[in-house]
Scaffold this motif. Structure first.
Motif, PDB file in Angstrom:
ATOM      1  N   MET A   5       0.843  -1.205   0.000  1.00  0.00           N
ATOM      2  CA  MET A   5       0.000   0.000   0.000  1.00  0.00           C
ATOM      3  C   MET A   5       0.873   1.248   0.000  1.00  0.00           C
ATOM      4  N   VAL A   6       0.400   2.281  -0.674  1.00  0.00           N
ATOM      5  CA  VAL A   6       1.110   3.561  -0.708  1.00  0.00           C
ATOM      6  C   VAL A   6       1.198   4.132   0.698  1.00  0.00           C
ATOM      7  N   ARG A   7       2.388   4.670   1.071  1.00  0.00           N
ATOM      8  CA  ARG A   7       2.596   5.192   2.420  1.00  0.00           C
ATOM      9  C   ARG A   7       2.757   6.701   2.447  1.00  0.00           C
ATOM     10  N   SER A   8       2.745   7.347   1.300  1.00  0.00           N
ATOM     11  CA  SER A   8       2.919   8.800   1.259  1.00  0.00           C
ATOM     12  C   SER A   8       2.165   9.364   0.056  1.00  0.00           C
ATOM     13  N   ILE A   9       2.055  10.703   0.033  1.00  0.00           N
ATOM     14  CA  ILE A   9       1.365  11.359  -1.071  1.00  0.00           C
ATOM     15  C   ILE A   9       2.125  12.624  -1.457  1.00  0.00           C
ATOM     16  N   ASP A  10       2.159  12.903  -2.736  1.00  0.00           N
ATOM     17  CA  ASP A  10       2.847  14.081  -3.255  1.00  0.00           C
ATOM     18  C   ASP A  10       2.060  15.344  -2.856  1.00  0.00           C
ATOM     19  N   PRO A  11       2.698  16.316  -2.199  1.00  0.00           N
ATOM     20  CA  PRO A  11       1.989  17.544  -1.804  1.00  0.00           C
ATOM     21  C   PRO A  11       1.411  18.318  -2.993  1.00  0.00           C
ATOM     22  N   ASN A  12       2.045  18.180  -4.164  1.00  0.00           N
ATOM     23  CA  ASN A  12       1.526  18.880  -5.344  1.00  0.00           C
ATOM     24  C   ASN A  12       0.131  18.377  -5.733  1.00  0.00           C
ATOM     25  N   LEU A  13      -0.123  17.107  -5.465  1.00  0.00           N
ATOM     26  CA  LEU A  13      -1.432  16.533  -5.763  1.00  0.00           C
ATOM     27  C   LEU A  13      -2.512  17.197  -4.905  1.00  0.00           C
ATOM     28  N   ILE A  14      -2.178  17.427  -3.650  1.00  0.00           N
ATOM     29  CA  ILE A  14      -3.130  18.098  -2.750  1.00  0.00           C
ATOM     30  C   ILE A  14      -3.314  19.547  -3.176  1.00  0.00           C
ATOM     31  N   ASN A  15      -2.220  20.193  -3.528  1.00  0.00           N
ATOM     32  CA  ASN A  15      -2.268  21.602  -3.927  1.00  0.00           C
ATOM     33  C   ASN A  15      -3.162  21.816  -5.149  1.00  0.00           C
ATOM     34  N   GLU A  16      -3.164  20.837  -6.052  1.00  0.00           N
ATOM     35  CA  GLU A  16      -3.960  20.945  -7.274  1.00  0.00           C
ATOM     36  C   GLU A  16      -5.467  20.844  -7.002  1.00  0.00           C
ATOM     37  N   HIS A  17      -5.833  20.298  -5.841  1.00  0.00           N
ATOM     38  CA  HIS A  17      -7.250  20.077  -5.542  1.00  0.00           C
ATOM     39  C   HIS A  17      -7.764  20.970  -4.422  1.00  0.00           C
ATOM     40  N   LEU A  18      -7.032  22.037  -4.076  1.00  0.00           N
ATOM     41  CA  LEU A  18      -7.465  22.927  -3.004  1.00  0.00           C
ATOM     42  C   LEU A  18      -8.813  23.572  -3.297  1.00  0.00           C
ATOM     43  N   GLY A  19      -9.100  23.784  -4.591  1.00  0.00           N
ATOM     44  CA  GLY A  19     -10.360  24.420  -4.971  1.00  0.00           C
ATOM     45  C   GLY A  19     -11.588  23.605  -4.625  1.00  0.00           C
ATOM     46  N   LEU A  20     -11.417  22.325  -4.287  1.00  0.00           N
ATOM     47  CA  LEU A  20     -12.545  21.472  -3.929  1.00  0.00           C
ATOM     48  C   LEU A  20     -12.915  21.594  -2.461  1.00  0.00           C
ATOM     49  N   LEU A  21     -12.071  22.292  -1.695  1.00  0.00           N
ATOM     50  CA  LEU A  21     -12.278  22.389  -0.250  1.00  0.00           C
ATOM     51  C   LEU A  21     -13.036  23.658   0.124  1.00  0.00           C
ATOM     52  N   LEU A  22     -13.700  23.611   1.282  1.00  0.00           N
ATOM     53  CA  LEU A  22     -14.257  24.824   1.861  1.00  0.00           C
ATOM     54  C   LEU A  22     -13.121  25.763   2.238  1.00  0.00           C
ATOM     55  N   LYS A  23     -13.412  27.046   2.323  1.00  0.00           N
ATOM     56  CA  LYS A  23     -12.358  28.031   2.582  1.00  0.00           C
ATOM     57  C   LYS A  23     -11.594  27.734   3.863  1.00  0.00           C
ATOM     58  N   ARG A  24     -12.334  27.377   4.926  1.00  0.00           N
ATOM     59  CA  ARG A  24     -11.656  27.144   6.212  1.00  0.00           C
ATOM     60  C   ARG A  24     -10.727  25.932   6.131  1.00  0.00           C
ATOM     61  N   ASP A  25     -11.147  24.884   5.382  1.00  0.00           N
ATOM     62  CA  ASP A  25     -10.279  23.713   5.214  1.00  0.00           C
ATOM     63  C   ASP A  25      -9.079  24.061   4.339  1.00  0.00           C
ATOM     64  N   ALA A  26      -9.315  24.785   3.256  1.00  0.00           N
ATOM     65  CA  ALA A  26      -8.226  25.167   2.352  1.00  0.00           C
ATOM     66  C   ALA A  26      -7.187  25.998   3.088  1.00  0.00           C
ATOM     67  N   TYR A  27      -7.633  26.899   3.945  1.00  0.00           N
ATOM     68  CA  TYR A  27      -6.713  27.751   4.705  1.00  0.00           C
ATOM     69  C   TYR A  27      -5.789  26.905   5.581  1.00  0.00           C
ATOM     70  N   ARG A  28      -6.363  25.919   6.275  1.00  0.00           N
ATOM     71  CA  ARG A  28      -5.553  25.078   7.166  1.00  0.00           C
ATOM     72  C   ARG A  28      -4.611  24.177   6.370  1.00  0.00           C
ATOM     73  N   VAL A  29      -5.081  23.669   5.233  1.00  0.00           N
ATOM     74  CA  VAL A  29      -4.238  22.807   4.397  1.00  0.00           C
ATOM     75  C   VAL A  29      -3.071  23.607   3.828  1.00  0.00           C
ATOM     76  N   ILE A  30      -3.339  24.837   3.399  1.00  0.00           N
ATOM     77  CA  ILE A  30      -2.265  25.696   2.861  1.00  0.00           C
ATOM     78  C   ILE A  30      -1.211  25.957   3.937  1.00  0.00           C
ATOM     79  N   GLN A  31      -1.661  26.206   5.168  1.00  0.00           N
ATOM     80  CA  GLN A  31      -0.713  26.404   6.269  1.00  0.00           C
ATOM     81  C   GLN A  31       0.191  25.188   6.437  1.00  0.00           C
ATOM     82  N   PHE A  32      -0.417  24.006   6.368  1.00  0.00           N
ATOM     83  CA  PHE A  32       0.368  22.774   6.502  1.00  0.00           C
ATOM     84  C   PHE A  32       1.345  22.601   5.343  1.00  0.00           C
ATOM     85  N   LEU A  33       0.882  22.842   4.118  1.00  0.00           N
ATOM     86  CA  LEU A  33       1.750  22.676   2.946  1.00  0.00           C
ATOM     87  C   LEU A  33       2.934  23.640   2.987  1.00  0.00           C
TER      88      LEU A  33
END
Length: 286
Positions: free
Chosen positions: A1-29
């Motif tokens: 099973m895959v044990r990691s994920i490319d951060p660029n993949l998450i960055n490409e899908h930020l538009g699918l998140l609510l603003k509050r979730d996107a804000y927290r994810v951006i902080q983490f990235l």
């Protein structure tokens, strides 16, 4: 099973998140600096924020937002089957976050004397924030998302502008309308000077729910000697309207809740327990 994920993949899908979730994810990235995202990296990030003294509720929201961001980015990708469930389990085991169940009692509510003290001592921006919460019982997410284009004066037959109507897009993208006194609206405009949103930072960015929560917390500690939070004003407002005898359906419509939720979540704080025993005693009267 895959044990990691490319951060660029998450960055490409930020538009699918609510603003509050996107804000927290951006902080983490931004903190992650392009490294492959694993449970260990997320754990380090959450532990670092915990060590900074942030509320456990904030840490829990960070974790859930990051997991939602990952889930949105791997939808339909067979390679990541089971990845999100295993990731969540590892995080919960390594950093369990258990929040105490809280029940607001009438003694917790913001009193009129406390509110007057806040108005008397707070700087203009803090005062305007507290007054808006006190007057409307709005959720913090409602407040942060209000745009100037959603505010319009209500003209009385006499030509006076007594109230300003505000369109709120709340939970589940449900739209409702609230109103505040024109005097309060003008006070907010003078204090914040927003260009797009009614409430903006000094640099004319949209105020985040996190920043608003921190301001309200500071107000409570500095002027009341206790910790308060935005939703406490909501409890205070709804309880006050119920006590004033307003129809619960009308209160629910203004607050953006169902009457059932109003009854279950908020009415307990104004129900005197003696009423229950007195009601029962009526059965014993001959």
């Amino acid at each position: 099973m895959v044990r990691s994920i490319d951060p660029n993949l998450i960055n490409e899908h930020l538009g699918l998140l609510l603003k509050r979730d996107a804000y927290r994810v951006i902080q983490f990235l931004q903190w992650n600096r392009g490294e492959a995202i694993t449970s260990k990296r997320i754990l380090f990030y959450l532990q670092e924020r915990r060590n900074r003294g942030l509320f456990l509720s904030t840490i829990k929201s960070d974790k859930n937002s990051i997991l939602r961001g990952i889930r949105k980015s791997i939808i339909g990708q067979e390679t990541y089957r089971g990845f999100i469930d295993e990731l969540r389990q590892e995080l919960n085991e390594a950093l369990p976050i258990r929040l105490n169940a809280t029940r607001v009692s009438e003694a917790d509510l913001v009193t009129m004397d406390e509110m007057k003290r806040i108005c008397r001592l707070s700087p203009p921006r803090w005062k305007a924030l507290a007054e808006f919460f006190w007057t409307t019982g709005a959720r913090v997410g409602d407040l942060s998302s209000i745009k100037l284009r959603d505010c319009r004066p209500l003209i009385e037959p006499s030509g006076e502008e007594i109230l300003v109507e505000i369109k709120i897009v709340g939970k589940g993208n449900r739209t409702r309308f609230i109103a505040i006194p024109t005097e309060l609206y003008q006070e907010i405009r003078h204090a914040f000077g927003g260009m797009v949103y009614l409430f903006e930072t000094e640099w004319h960015n949209q105020m985040t729910t996190s920043k608003i929560g921190k301001i309200i917390s500071k107000i409570g500690i500095k002027y009341l000697g206790r910790r308060i939070y935005p939703h406490l004003f909501r409890h205070t407002w709804i309880t006050a309207q119920v006590k004033a005898g307003w129809d619960i359906g009308a209160i629910a419509e203004f607050a953006g809740n169902s009457p059932e939720i109003i009854a279950r979540v908020y009415l307990h704080s104004s129900l005197d327990r003696k009423v229950i025993s007195d009601y029962y005693k009526q059965l014993k009267v001959a």
